[in-house]
Design a protein around this motif. Sequence first.
Motif, PDB file in Angstrom:
ATOM      1  N   ARG A 487       0.845  -1.281  -0.015  1.00 24.72           N
ATOM      2  CA  ARG A 487      -0.102   0.062  -0.065  1.00 24.72           C
ATOM      3  C   ARG A 487       0.929   1.311   0.017  1.00 24.72           C
ATOM      4  O   ARG A 487       0.422   2.322  -0.713  1.00 24.72           O
ATOM      5  N   ALA A 488       2.109   1.254   0.688  1.00 26.42           N
ATOM      6  CA  ALA A 488       2.730   2.450   0.701  1.00 26.42           C
ATOM      7  C   ALA A 488       3.677   2.875  -0.498  1.00 26.42           C
ATOM      8  O   ALA A 488       3.676   3.757  -0.922  1.00 26.42           O
ATOM      9  N   ILE A 489       3.907   1.618  -1.554  1.00 26.92           N
ATOM     10  CA  ILE A 489       4.518   1.529  -2.761  1.00 26.92           C
ATOM     11  C   ILE A 489       3.303   2.418  -3.587  1.00 26.92           C
ATOM     12  O   ILE A 489       3.633   3.128  -4.388  1.00 26.92           O
ATOM     13  N   VAL A 490       2.037   1.893  -3.310  1.00 28.43           N
ATOM     14  CA  VAL A 490       0.859   2.535  -4.345  1.00 28.43           C
ATOM     15  C   VAL A 490       0.732   4.115  -4.030  1.00 28.43           C
ATOM     16  O   VAL A 490       0.462   4.870  -4.790  1.00 28.43           O
ATOM     17  N   HIS A 492       2.857   6.066  -2.982  1.00 27.13           N
ATOM     18  CA  HIS A 492       4.118   6.717  -3.378  1.00 27.13           C
ATOM     19  C   HIS A 492       3.780   7.018  -4.920  1.00 27.13           C
ATOM     20  O   HIS A 492       4.104   8.175  -5.386  1.00 27.13           O
ATOM     21  N   VAL A 493       3.614   6.138  -5.541  1.00 27.89           N
ATOM     22  CA  VAL A 493       3.250   6.124  -7.221  1.00 27.89           C
ATOM     23  C   VAL A 493       2.080   7.266  -7.254  1.00 27.89           C
ATOM     24  O   VAL A 493       2.137   7.849  -8.311  1.00 27.89           O
ATOM     25  N   ARG A 494       1.118   7.157  -6.561  1.00 28.93           N
ATOM     26  CA  ARG A 494       0.092   8.256  -6.841  1.00 28.93           C
ATOM     27  C   ARG A 494       0.612   9.539  -6.462  1.00 28.93           C
ATOM     28  O   ARG A 494       0.241  10.511  -7.262  1.00 28.93           O
ATOM     29  N   ALA A 495       1.363   9.538  -5.352  1.00 30.04           N
ATOM     30  CA  ALA A 495       1.612  11.081  -5.095  1.00 30.04           C
ATOM     31  C   ALA A 495       2.417  11.545  -6.082  1.00 30.04           C
ATOM     32  O   ALA A 495       2.676  12.750  -6.441  1.00 30.04           O
ATOM     33  N   ARG A 496       3.390  10.764  -6.795  1.00 27.80           N
ATOM     34  CA  ARG A 496       4.351  11.267  -7.897  1.00 27.80           C
ATOM     35  C   ARG A 496       3.368  11.616  -9.193  1.00 27.80           C
ATOM     36  O   ARG A 496       3.820  12.581  -9.724  1.00 27.80           O
TER      37      ARG A 496
END
Length: 500
Positions: A487-490, A492-496
Amino acid sequence: MSSPSTSAPELGTSDVKVRAQRSIIALGLRTLGSLGLRVVSSLALSHLLFPGDYGAFAIVAFTAAMGAFLGDLGLSAALVRQQHEPTQDEISTSFWSHQAFTVCVVGILLVLAPLLSRSYELGPSGTAMVSVMALGLFFHSLRVIPIMVLERQLHFPALARIELIEGVAQTASTILLAWLGLGAWALIGGGLVRGGLGMLMLWSAAGWRPRGKVRWTIVKRLLGFGIWFQLTGLIPAVLNGWIPLVVGRMEGKDAVGLVNWATALASVPLALSSVLTRVAYPAYSRLQADSTALADYLRTSIRRISALLCLVIPFGVIALPPFIPVVFGARWSLASTLVQWFTIEASMQAVQGLLFSQQHASGHARERMYVATLSSLLRFGLGTLAVMQWGIVGVGVSATAITLTELWLTARLVARRAPELSRLEFEVMEPFLTVGALLALALGLSRLATGQGGLLVQALVAAGLLTALVLAREATRRGLSLLGELRAIVQHVRARRAPP
């Protein structure tokens, strides 16, 4: 395609992280494309070639790999690691030294080609195959400096484009040559096409041309780090020669082909994780003066790659026995168990690569070399005994056990040198040990439950059991939360991707 300057300004911590993230994205997209090409290549070549073809190529490729290591004494790696930007004298010295070493190595291989062909029973075309692969080493030596220039400035998007084009050219040419009935020569020819085309594109992208001369004071200084860096790859590569030698003598050339084919198929986890590992070394080198930032970057990278691998790889291991004979043909079914072991090992090597990068970036290449030498000696000794006991499957069993031990030892050495990395050994080992135990339990229970059921039924039952066991592990909240990290990876990707 822009040409990065060899005299580019120094990068700050924030610049390094931004370029590293962009590089990971670019290499990630390239890796997806490469995996697609690998699927196409594997499907086509599994029906056009035979285990004996892969066995002959594995033996010839091993001699070429030794030549590549001997022709590169780690001078370019030393330039990547050093804090100041490489001068023109340093780059020219490294380039001409690489060419001189390669000329010597190629000459030796050409002289030894008949002996190598007879020793490994390569047949009438063996001498020619060794000679051609030896001459192909110049494609490697001529690309070392252009790659260094691009990696030093974290210009991995340019490298990603070049490597994807290389992959397309290699896949197309290899399949064409195999279709023409050239056997092992198809694998050799595809590699040469890739090397020649890639060399031309890399020179164009780097924008650097050879000039100047060799300065021995620079060679001596760079060798202080480079020789240890190179030995960490050379010694294991030399000692890994036991596979074609021992397996070939005990089990035959076809067995060597099965091992080589299984290694290639199981390298998918490494293809994905190499994106992080490849960016890690130049990025960690840039951050070596900021120990806190380096420790945070390393720890985050390890958590994320471990979570992804532990959620995906076990299910792939379960699916392999019914998948391989259906997709690749019955001739490769003997390699199914071996691919399972190699896949598990590759997932651990993925995390180990990040730890290796940290050791090299922090200047402890000699320490890394000692561990790699010990590990390789164990692989040779225990691997030979395992082959005598279990046949080619013993290669996978022994390699997995030794890689697990090496992973723990490397994590301990890295943690010992940095107070910011306390408890790193536990964080590295816990997900692999717990999920590995759950995988073994799921496979064992599925075989008991299905009895004489087919491979597909066993795989489906094992996948269901593993899902339940992993969810139960997540509920305990002990160790790394795999789903939480995902979930943290997802996020991070959404924030970018979110607009500024």
